[in-house]
Design an enzyme around this catalytic site. Structure first.
Site, PDB file in Angstrom:
ATOM      1  N   SER A  44      -3.240   3.664   3.203  1.00 40.85           N
ATOM      2  CA  SER A  44      -4.737   3.160   3.280  1.00 40.85           C
ATOM      3  C   SER A  44      -3.570   1.738   4.674  1.00 40.85           C
ATOM      4  CB  SER A  44      -4.001   1.907   1.574  1.00 40.85           C
ATOM      5  OG  SER A  44      -4.659   0.618   1.325  1.00 40.85           O
ATOM      6  N   TYR A  69       1.723  -1.689  -4.561  1.00 42.15           N
ATOM      7  CA  TYR A  69       0.552  -0.793  -4.212  1.00 42.15           C
ATOM      8  C   TYR A  69       0.854  -0.569  -1.931  1.00 42.15           C
ATOM      9  CZ  TYR A  69      -3.999   0.868  -2.448  1.00 42.15           C
ATOM     10  OH  TYR A  69      -5.043   1.781  -2.032  1.00 42.15           O
TER      11      TYR A  69
END
Length: 267
Positions: A154, A167
């Protein structure tokens, strides 16, 4: 784009979103698909994940392209589930050429307020799960002396993220795995790269918006801030990058990070 006829792709988190798009794109180029997904709800993060119906509909769509799809319902945190799926794939196809480590979750929380079980779930699914799957697939690729592993990280794997430290930690960890595996596996003709999308137009956005009591547009803008005037990229943008990295056109590309970020990291 290279023809993937005769190739076998093992995809985690395949039932919907980015995993599904990659499965369909590879199938359209002739690849056989091993679609691995939990395919049931989880208490955390609490929004809808892939379902059994989506896994079965993926199988039908892939087979409509005159290629094969083996579905496997399992948890990337459970080695027994992974081993069974890999064994079935090898028994049916004799090989695994591409691994797309895609299974993942996302949820908000301040670091000092996160329950330990939420931290563990994030790291176990997004990071440890990628290792557990690769640990079973790598020996197959080593035996055949070829393979490509693509880890779906990401933009959060290349920058800090507000209320997303768990995350971000999991996605930064994938970069470390990518670079280390590239070193370990180069002698076996196995390439390893990571991709780094900005927000992607998937059901995860809807789930995060529901949890936060806001809109998908706000979720995308909060997490991103793209340079190009779009709130997110599409799953097809991700699958196009994966197809390139999995193809012979990227035959000398390994240990690298590829952004699909609409210019976000340039800000």
């Amino acid at each position: 784009m290279a023809d993937f006829q005769g190739k076998v792709a093992f995809i985690t988190g395949a039932a919907h979103g980015q995993g599904r798009a990659v499965a369909l794109a590879l199938a359209s180029e002739g690849a056989s698909i091993v679609a691995f997904d939990l395919a049931k709800p989880m208490a955390y993060p609490g929004y809808a994940l892939g379902s059994e119906n989506e896994l079965e509909s993926l199988k039908r769509e892939v087979e409509a392209m005159n290629t094969t799809c083996l579905t496997a319902q399992g948890d990337v945190r459970r080695d027994e589930d992974i081993k069974q799926a890999v064994d079935e794939a090898v028994a049916q196809f004799g090989r695994i050429d591409i691994l797309f480590n895609n299974a993942g979750i996302c949820a908000y929380g301040l670091a000092h307020e996160l329950p330990e079980e939420e931290w563990d779930a994030m790291i176990d699914i997004n990071l440890k799960g990628a290792w557990l799957v690769a640990r079973r697939v790598i020996p197959v690729m080593m035996q055949q002396k070829s393979g490509v592993i693509i880890n779906n990280s990401s933009i959060a794997g290349l920058r800090g993220m507000n209320r997303l430290s768990h995350y971000a930690a999991s996605k930064w960890g994938l970069v470390g795995l990518t670079k280390s595996w590239a070193i370990e596996l180069a002698p076996h003709n196995i390439r390893v790269n990571s991709i780094h999308p900005t927000g992607v137009n998937t059901p995860m956005n809807d789930g995060l918006a529901e949890l936060e009591g806001t809109t998908t547009q706000e979720i995308a803008e909060r997490s991103a801030g793209n340079l190009l005037p779009v709130p997110w990229v599409e799953t097809e943008d991700v699958s196009a990058m994966v197809l390139y990295l999995a193809s012979d056109k990227a035959r000398y590309v390994t240990g690298s990070q590829f952004v699909v970020d609409a210019g976000l990291l340039t800000r």
